[in-house]
Write a protein that holds these residues in place. Sequence first.
Motif, short mmCIF file in Angstrom:
data_model
loop_
_atom_site.label_atom_id
_atom_site.label_comp_id
_atom_site.label_asym_id
_atom_site.label_seq_id
_atom_site.Cartn_x
_atom_site.Cartn_y
_atom_site.Cartn_z
N ALA A 194 0.85 -1.20 0.00
CA ALA A 194 0.00 0.00 0.00
C ALA A 194 0.88 1.24 0.00
CB ALA A 194 -0.92 0.01 1.22
N PHE A 195 0.75 2.05 -1.05
CA PHE A 195 1.48 3.31 -1.18
C PHE A 195 0.53 4.45 -0.84
CE2 PHE A 195 3.83 0.33 -3.68
CZ PHE A 195 5.15 0.77 -3.70
N GLN A 196 0.85 5.21 0.20
CA GLN A 196 0.04 6.36 0.61
C GLN A 196 0.96 7.48 1.08
OE1 GLN A 196 -4.17 4.54 2.19
NE2 GLN A 196 -2.62 4.93 3.73
N HIS A 197 0.40 8.69 1.13
CA HIS A 197 1.17 9.80 1.66
C HIS A 197 1.56 9.51 3.10
CE1 HIS A 197 2.39 13.88 2.70
NE2 HIS A 197 2.35 14.16 1.40
N ARG A 198 2.75 9.96 3.46
CA ARG A 198 3.24 9.70 4.82
C ARG A 198 2.32 10.25 5.89
NH1 ARG A 198 7.66 11.00 1.77
NH2 ARG A 198 9.21 9.33 1.54
N ASN A 199 1.59 11.32 5.57
CA ASN A 199 0.70 11.92 6.56
C ASN A 199 -0.44 11.00 6.99
OD1 ASN A 199 2.23 14.25 6.49
ND2 ASN A 199 0.84 15.36 5.16
N ILE A 200 -0.80 10.05 6.12
CA ILE A 200 -1.92 9.17 6.43
C ILE A 200 -1.51 7.70 6.44
CG2 ILE A 200 -3.64 10.77 5.52
CD1 ILE A 200 -3.77 8.99 3.00
N LEU A 201 -0.21 7.42 6.31
CA LEU A 201 0.24 6.05 6.14
C LEU A 201 -0.22 5.16 7.29
CD1 LEU A 201 1.89 4.23 4.28
CD2 LEU A 201 3.89 4.71 5.70
N LYS A 202 -0.14 5.65 8.51
CA LYS A 202 -0.54 4.87 9.68
C LYS A 202 -1.69 5.55 10.42
CE LYS A 202 4.01 2.75 10.22
NZ LYS A 202 5.15 2.49 11.14
N SER A 203 -2.54 6.22 9.67
CA SER A 203 -3.69 6.90 10.26
C SER A 203 -4.67 5.88 10.82
CB SER A 203 -4.39 7.77 9.22
OG SER A 203 -4.98 6.95 8.22
N GLY A 204 -5.64 6.38 11.59
CA GLY A 204 -6.65 5.48 12.15
C GLY A 204 -7.39 4.72 11.08
#
Length: 428
Positions: A194-204
């Motif tokens: 899963a590639f996501q922006h770092r700001n939401i990578l481990k978001s809730g």
Amino acid sequence: MPDFSPKTPSIHQYAPLPNLDLGPDLITPQYGGGSIANLADSVCQLLDVPTLGIGPLGDKLLSPVGEGVKRVVLVLVDALSYNHFCRWGEGIAPIWRDLVLKGTLAPITSITPSTTDAALTSLWTGQAPAKHGILGFEVWLKQYSMVANLLFHAPASFRGPHGSLEQTGFDPEKFLPVPTLGPHLRAHGVEPYAFQHRNILKSGLSSTFLAEANLEGIGSPSELWVNLRELLEENPHQRLYAYAYWGLVDTLFHLYGTDNERPAAEFASFSTNFERFFLSKLSQQAKKDTVLILTADHGQVYTPPNPHREIKNHPQLVNMLSMLPSGENRCTYFYVRPGQKENVRTYIEEHWPNDFLVIDSEKALQAGLFGPAPHHADAHNRVGDLIALAKKDAYFWWADKRNHLLGRHGGLAAQEMIVPFLAVRLDA
């Protein structure tokens, strides 16, 4: 040249629900093989893995890709409607037009509500919202006695840090009652990324459905495409599923509206980087047996600010409610005081004539608007007593902050419901 028309498919091509008349302005999610809720099982089918959800997309969409697929790359551009994709593919982002010649392009529907947290959960579970339980941006969670923001995992009225819902005992990794795609693929020999922006990578929200996926943080389209290319090049024989999410188009639509130059420029940049740093540099070995899918969670509708749409300016309506609305600005759940249901319905219809379709929540749930049965055990509590589905540019605003959004989604209008499904074999 590929034919991108009609820009917005006819509303009449979407099968209605047999026991719920939405009228001529709203589109029914096509859970039976034509929606984003069918994408998880489509990925499974392409990779020759057992399905886990409500079923894949129809054969007409998947069969042109062929057999022998070992790697699927699914790129989700938040808020990229079918209409915008066609328009931009003809002009500022022609690489997608070129790929249509080699693959399959079709309009599919979002889900109800057409919003990111519900849609991405469907994408990673293969289930509709009625089953996985993520039924909107703000949802009444009876077990925690609060309206929770399910994107940020915080009480809806709080302005504190994201994730504060965990202080109630909420565990995002155990919140969903259904299995997710990561463990399922891994159990069948497919490595999930899963590639996501770092700001939401481990978001809730991400923690809710990205179990056992290899998390790859990125900060820009160029970094995304280079990293994704390197993944394929370095693992040419690995069976894998790579999911890539980019959210800035959605953000710019919200801030500037749906016909503004800025979101168009962002998609043009995203597409140029895709062509320059991914597609044109990818080796034939890395392309072998690889399918690229481009899609979206929803579109958006232009919604200019209007004080008349703010709940605080309607105290008579507020007095008939047991609490402020929840759900979405364009798919709004009303919890009404005993004996006030018809009064609330009448108030909405008289003060916003032709702006909303007001329906009984239980009727909508049982008719399948949020997906087929069986439903989440708490689904009926999460959608209130009445649902107001917005038409045209209508919405409700109840948050205790400035109403600044020029673009919104969540409802069932064509602009927010119809998204692209583009699938192409990279070795074609």
